[in-house]
Design a protein around this motif. Structure first.
Motif, PDB file in Angstrom:
ATOM      1  N   ASP A   1       0.850  -1.186   0.000  1.00 49.46           N
ATOM      2  CA  ASP A   1       0.000   0.000   0.000  1.00 49.46           C
ATOM      3  C   ASP A   1       0.887   1.236   0.000  1.00 49.46           C
ATOM      4  OD1 ASP A   1      -2.249  -1.583   0.118  1.00 49.46           O
ATOM      5  OD2 ASP A   1      -2.505  -1.380   2.288  1.00 49.46           O
ATOM      6  N   VAL A   2       0.529   2.204  -0.834  1.00 47.64           N
ATOM      7  CA  VAL A   2       1.229   3.484  -0.859  1.00 47.64           C
ATOM      8  C   VAL A   2       0.202   4.593  -0.674  1.00 47.64           C
ATOM      9  CG1 VAL A   2       2.639   5.078  -2.205  1.00 47.64           C
ATOM     10  CG2 VAL A   2       3.061   2.626  -2.363  1.00 47.64           C
ATOM     11  N   GLU A   3       0.404   5.403   0.353  1.00 51.12           N
ATOM     12  CA  GLU A   3      -0.461   6.559   0.575  1.00 51.12           C
ATOM     13  C   GLU A   3       0.157   7.780  -0.087  1.00 51.12           C
ATOM     14  OE1 GLU A   3      -1.549   9.563   4.177  1.00 51.12           O
ATOM     15  OE2 GLU A   3      -1.512   7.426   4.667  1.00 51.12           O
ATOM     16  N   ALA A   4      -0.619   8.469  -0.894  1.00 50.00           N
ATOM     17  CA  ALA A   4      -0.149   9.675  -1.571  1.00 50.00           C
ATOM     18  C   ALA A   4      -1.271  10.699  -1.608  1.00 50.00           C
ATOM     19  CB  ALA A   4       0.301   9.351  -2.998  1.00 50.00           C
ATOM     20  N   ASN A   5      -0.967  11.907  -1.177  1.00 52.55           N
ATOM     21  CA  ASN A   5      -1.946  12.988  -1.208  1.00 52.55           C
ATOM     22  C   ASN A   5      -3.214  12.641  -0.431  1.00 52.55           C
ATOM     23  OD1 ASN A   5      -2.291  15.630  -2.036  1.00 52.55           O
ATOM     24  ND2 ASN A   5      -3.358  15.071  -3.918  1.00 52.55           N
ATOM     25  N   GLY A   6      -3.031  11.881   0.662  1.00 51.81           N
ATOM     26  CA  GLY A   6      -4.151  11.542   1.530  1.00 51.81           C
ATOM     27  C   GLY A   6      -4.966  10.347   1.093  1.00 51.81           C
TER      28      GLY A   6
ATOM     29  N   TYR B   1       3.940  13.123  -3.458  1.00 49.99           N
ATOM     30  CA  TYR B   1       3.157  13.780  -2.420  1.00 49.99           C
ATOM     31  C   TYR B   1       3.481  13.211  -1.043  1.00 49.99           C
ATOM     32  CZ  TYR B   1       0.587  14.885  -6.682  1.00 49.99           C
ATOM     33  OH  TYR B   1       0.256  15.294  -7.943  1.00 49.99           O
ATOM     34  N   ASP B   2       3.187  14.007   0.002  1.00 49.39           N
ATOM     35  CA  ASP B   2       3.327  13.511   1.367  1.00 49.39           C
ATOM     36  C   ASP B   2       2.512  12.223   1.512  1.00 49.39           C
ATOM     37  OD1 ASP B   2       4.944  15.578   2.175  1.00 49.39           O
ATOM     38  OD2 ASP B   2       3.292  16.811   2.923  1.00 49.39           O
ATOM     39  N   GLY B   3       3.138  11.203   2.085  1.00 43.95           N
ATOM     40  CA  GLY B   3       2.426   9.937   2.217  1.00 43.95           C
ATOM     41  C   GLY B   3       3.246   8.913   2.971  1.00 43.95           C
ATOM     42  N   GLU B   4       2.969   7.638   2.696  1.00 48.19           N
ATOM     43  CA  GLU B   4       3.609   6.566   3.441  1.00 48.19           C
ATOM     44  C   GLU B   4       3.551   5.279   2.639  1.00 48.19           C
ATOM     45  OE1 GLU B   4       3.267   4.500   7.899  1.00 48.19           O
ATOM     46  OE2 GLU B   4       1.611   5.668   7.084  1.00 48.19           O
ATOM     47  N   VAL B   5       4.605   4.472   2.766  1.00 52.04           N
ATOM     48  CA  VAL B   5       4.600   3.095   2.284  1.00 52.04           C
ATOM     49  C   VAL B   5       4.294   2.209   3.475  1.00 52.04           C
ATOM     50  CG1 VAL B   5       5.923   1.258   1.182  1.00 52.04           C
ATOM     51  CG2 VAL B   5       6.331   3.638   0.530  1.00 52.04           C
ATOM     52  N   ASN B   6       3.250   1.391   3.395  1.00 45.99           N
ATOM     53  CA  ASN B   6       2.898   0.543   4.533  1.00 45.99           C
ATOM     54  C   ASN B   6       2.253  -0.762   4.065  1.00 45.99           C
ATOM     55  OD1 ASN B   6       0.112   1.173   4.008  1.00 45.99           O
ATOM     56  ND2 ASN B   6       0.390   3.084   5.143  1.00 45.99           N
ATOM     57  N   ASP B   7       2.116  -1.681   5.009  1.00 45.58           N
ATOM     58  CA  ASP B   7       1.495  -2.987   4.750  1.00 45.58           C
ATOM     59  C   ASP B   7       2.079  -3.659   3.507  1.00 45.58           C
ATOM     60  OD1 ASP B   7      -0.165  -2.699   6.949  1.00 45.58           O
ATOM     61  OD2 ASP B   7      -1.738  -1.701   5.792  1.00 45.58           O
ATOM     62  N   ALA B   8       3.391  -3.588   3.366  1.00 43.73           N
ATOM     63  CA  ALA B   8       4.051  -4.186   2.212  1.00 43.73           C
ATOM     64  C   ALA B   8       4.704  -5.501   2.618  1.00 43.73           C
ATOM     65  CB  ALA B   8       5.101  -3.225   1.649  1.00 43.73           C
ATOM     66  N   ASP B   9       4.396  -6.541   1.867  1.00 41.07           N
ATOM     67  CA  ASP B   9       5.033  -7.832   2.100  1.00 41.07           C
ATOM     68  C   ASP B   9       5.065  -8.626   0.799  1.00 41.07           C
ATOM     69  OD1 ASP B   9       2.452  -8.788   1.734  1.00 41.07           O
ATOM     70  OD2 ASP B   9       2.165  -9.397   3.813  1.00 41.07           O
ATOM     71  N   CYS B  10       5.681  -9.786   0.877  1.00 35.78           N
ATOM     72  CA  CYS B  10       5.855 -10.595  -0.320  1.00 35.78           C
ATOM     73  C   CYS B  10       6.030 -12.057   0.081  1.00 35.78           C
ATOM     74  CB  CYS B  10       7.090 -10.112  -1.074  1.00 35.78           C
ATOM     75  SG  CYS B  10       7.412 -10.993  -2.606  1.00 35.78           S
ATOM     76  N   HIS B  11       5.436 -12.935  -0.708  1.00 34.86           N
ATOM     77  CA  HIS B  11       5.572 -14.383  -0.513  1.00 34.86           C
ATOM     78  C   HIS B  11       6.378 -14.947  -1.683  1.00 34.86           C
ATOM     79  CE1 HIS B  11       2.500 -14.332   2.688  1.00 34.86           C
ATOM     80  NE2 HIS B  11       1.901 -13.427   1.931  1.00 34.86           N
ATOM     81  N   ILE B  12       7.378 -15.771  -1.345  1.00 36.30           N
ATOM     82  CA  ILE B  12       8.261 -16.344  -2.356  1.00 36.30           C
ATOM     83  C   ILE B  12       8.356 -17.854  -2.124  1.00 36.30           C
ATOM     84  CG2 ILE B  12      10.529 -16.229  -3.448  1.00 36.30           C
ATOM     85  CD1 ILE B  12      10.951 -13.567  -1.942  1.00 36.30           C
ATOM     86  N   ALA B  13       8.044 -18.628  -3.142  1.00 36.29           N
ATOM     87  CA  ALA B  13       8.191 -20.087  -3.070  1.00 36.29           C
ATOM     88  C   ALA B  13       8.904 -20.553  -4.332  1.00 36.29           C
ATOM     89  CB  ALA B  13       6.843 -20.765  -2.941  1.00 36.29           C
ATOM     90  N   GLY B  14       9.820 -21.494  -4.174  1.00 36.43           N
ATOM     91  CA  GLY B  14      10.576 -21.933  -5.332  1.00 36.43           C
ATOM     92  C   GLY B  14      10.990 -23.387  -5.269  1.00 36.43           C
ATOM     93  N   VAL B  15      11.451 -23.875  -6.404  1.00 42.33           N
ATOM     94  CA  VAL B  15      11.937 -25.252  -6.489  1.00 42.33           C
ATOM     95  C   VAL B  15      13.128 -25.281  -7.443  1.00 42.33           C
ATOM     96  CG1 VAL B  15      10.304 -25.814  -8.359  1.00 42.33           C
ATOM     97  CG2 VAL B  15      11.307 -27.659  -6.980  1.00 42.33           C
ATOM     98  N   SER B  16      14.132 -26.078  -7.098  1.00 44.13           N
ATOM     99  CA  SER B  16      15.305 -26.278  -7.956  1.00 44.13           C
ATOM    100  C   SER B  16      15.587 -27.778  -8.062  1.00 44.13           C
ATOM    101  CB  SER B  16      16.539 -25.581  -7.383  1.00 44.13           C
ATOM    102  OG  SER B  16      16.361 -24.189  -7.286  1.00 44.13           O
ATOM    103  N   PHE B  17      15.971 -28.192  -9.247  1.00 46.53           N
ATOM    104  CA  PHE B  17      16.326 -29.588  -9.511  1.00 46.53           C
ATOM    105  C   PHE B  17      17.804 -29.661  -9.895  1.00 46.53           C
ATOM    106  CE2 PHE B  17      11.866 -29.003 -10.548  1.00 46.53           C
ATOM    107  CZ  PHE B  17      11.256 -30.048  -9.902  1.00 46.53           C
TER     108      PHE B  17
END
Length: 420
Positions: free
Chosen positions: A80-85, A400-416
């Motif tokens: 989520d990015v808050e910008a200009n309210g 604009y004045d704001g905030e970066v919040n509630d940021a996350d990421c899920h990563i799943a992988g496989v290698s052979f």
């Protein structure tokens, strides 16, 4: 030969799309393999599988015969990015699937060869095209692919060294809205679409040292790469606005030069028990080389003092990335893994924008390794958590004045991996 290499690299880059929000701080990428991710990238000291070609190629002298590793990572970011309210959520359906491929060959007791294909830089930020920050950026993607052959030499029984060359293809695309009222035309939005690509070349060096049977030490360096990209800038103006003056917003060619940073990686792996290993590592990236993003247009496009040029100051900082990884051989055929990463953002408050609304991050990883005879299968799951960050507005850049919040990421992988 160069045209053939570029065509091959472009084909790979179409599937090597990678989201910045699930990689390292800035727009570096470390999703280089399932085992590597499960260990938090703490493999510079270990360097004991074909994925070492990405982290520390000097370690491939430990590998017998011919070995091949291939795999894919699944990456799902949300922020989520808050910008200009007002708060905007990035594309919640985003899923990126970057692959990786490594091959090693122990020529004899002294020399080993390796070939790696992977991605070191990339970003992906996608918002609705009517969001508050649309005049700065509403969609940006960077895709890269590196082809990296290496030669490793066992200098002594304990010390190995490696040298490699790297050919990198990079594609960059950015879309943003044009505030026509600011250009004193009318109160409507136009659209600007910039796309450019190019090739760059660099080198890497690495050392791997085994002082005793209980420890390994690794050091690796990757050089900066100067990318010269060329492409097109396309502009769309609503028909209700009518024709533009002859010197404004005409489709034109575009070009630019950007220096991608060099980095040092270091790792110490210790083996306190026969079945247990722990590695502590760090990466130092010289992001200060990324001081500006300048785009030169073939024809004037904007009503400004320098209409054929667009320059965005960056002035990024050099930063550290710290990691630790633990691996335990629970059974003859099963390994258990845990990893942790703390990563500092190089983006200063003075130049942060919506192209890359970055912040410090932590990564918590786990994974399993299955192996029998000549086969090995590695899987990982990683959760990336971003620190909230305030953004101070800069009207000139449509930030604009704001905030970066509630940021996350899920990563799943496989290698052979298969050993011939």
């Amino acid at each position: 030969m160069l045209n053939r290499l570029k065509s091959w690299a472009i084909a790979w880059a179409l599937v090597l799309s990678t989201a910045q929000f699930c990689s390292a701080a800035g727009f570096a990428i470390y999703e280089w393999g399932a085992r590597d991710m499960a260990l938090g990238g703490a493999t510079v000291g270990r360097a004991d599988d074909p994925g070492a070609l990405a982290s520390n190629p000097a370690g491939i002298t430990q590998l017998d015969g011919i070995q091949v590793m291939a795999g894919i990572m699944g990456i799902h970011p949300v922020l989520d990015v808050e910008a200009n309210g007002k708060t905007e959520t990035s594309d919640e359906d985003a899923l990126y699937l970057p692959p990786h491929f490594y091959a090693t060959w122990k020529v004899n007791d002294r020399y080993s060869l390796g070939l790696a294909t992977f991605s070191r830089f990339g970003l992906g930020t996608v918002f609705d095209d009517d969001w508050e920050g649309r005049y700065n950026s509403y969609e940006a993607t960077m895709q890269s692919v590196s082809v990296n052959p290496n030669v490793a030499v066992a200098v002594t029984d304990k010390l190995s060294a490696a040298f490699g060359v790297e050919a990198m293809y990079l594609n960059f695309n950015q879309k943003k809205k044009l505030d026509l009222s600011r250009a004193q035309i009318q109160a409507y939005d136009g659209d600007a679409d910039l796309e450019a690509d190019g090739m760059g070349y660099g080198f890497n060096m690495a050392l791997h040292y085994k002082p005793c049977q209980y420890a390994k030490v690794g050091l690796a360096y990757r050089s900066p790469i100067t990318m010269k990209v060329t492409g097109d800038a396309d502009f769309s103006i609503p028909s209700i606005v009518g024709p533009m003056p002859g010197t404004l917003f005409n489709d034109t060619s575009a070009s630019g030069v950007v220096t991608l940073p060099d980095s040092f990686s270091f790792g110490v792996a210790v083996y306190p028990l026969e079945k247990l290993s722990v590695e502590f590592g760090a990466v130092y990236t010289l992001w200060s080389k990324y001081d500006e993003l300048k785009i030169n247009f073939g024809d004037p496009v904007l009503p400004s003092a320098t209409p054929d040029e667009s320059t965005s100051p960056k002035n990024w900082n050099d930063v550290w990335r710290f990691n630790v990884g633990v691996e335990y051989a629970a059974l003859d055929w099963l390994d258990l893994r845990l990893g942790y990463v703390y990563d500092n953002t190089p983006v200063p408050d003075e130049t942060i924008d919506y192209l890359l609304p970055d912040s410090d991050r932590q990564i918590f990883s786990t994974g399993l390794g299955f192996h029998k005879d000549n086969w090995a299968v590695d899987v990982n799951y990683s959760y990336l958590l971003f620190a909230d960050r305030d953004i101070d507005g800069r009207a000139a850049d449509f930030v604009y004045d704001g905030e970066v919040n509630d940021a996350d990421c899920h990563i799943a992988g496989v290698s052979f991996t298969y050993k011939f």
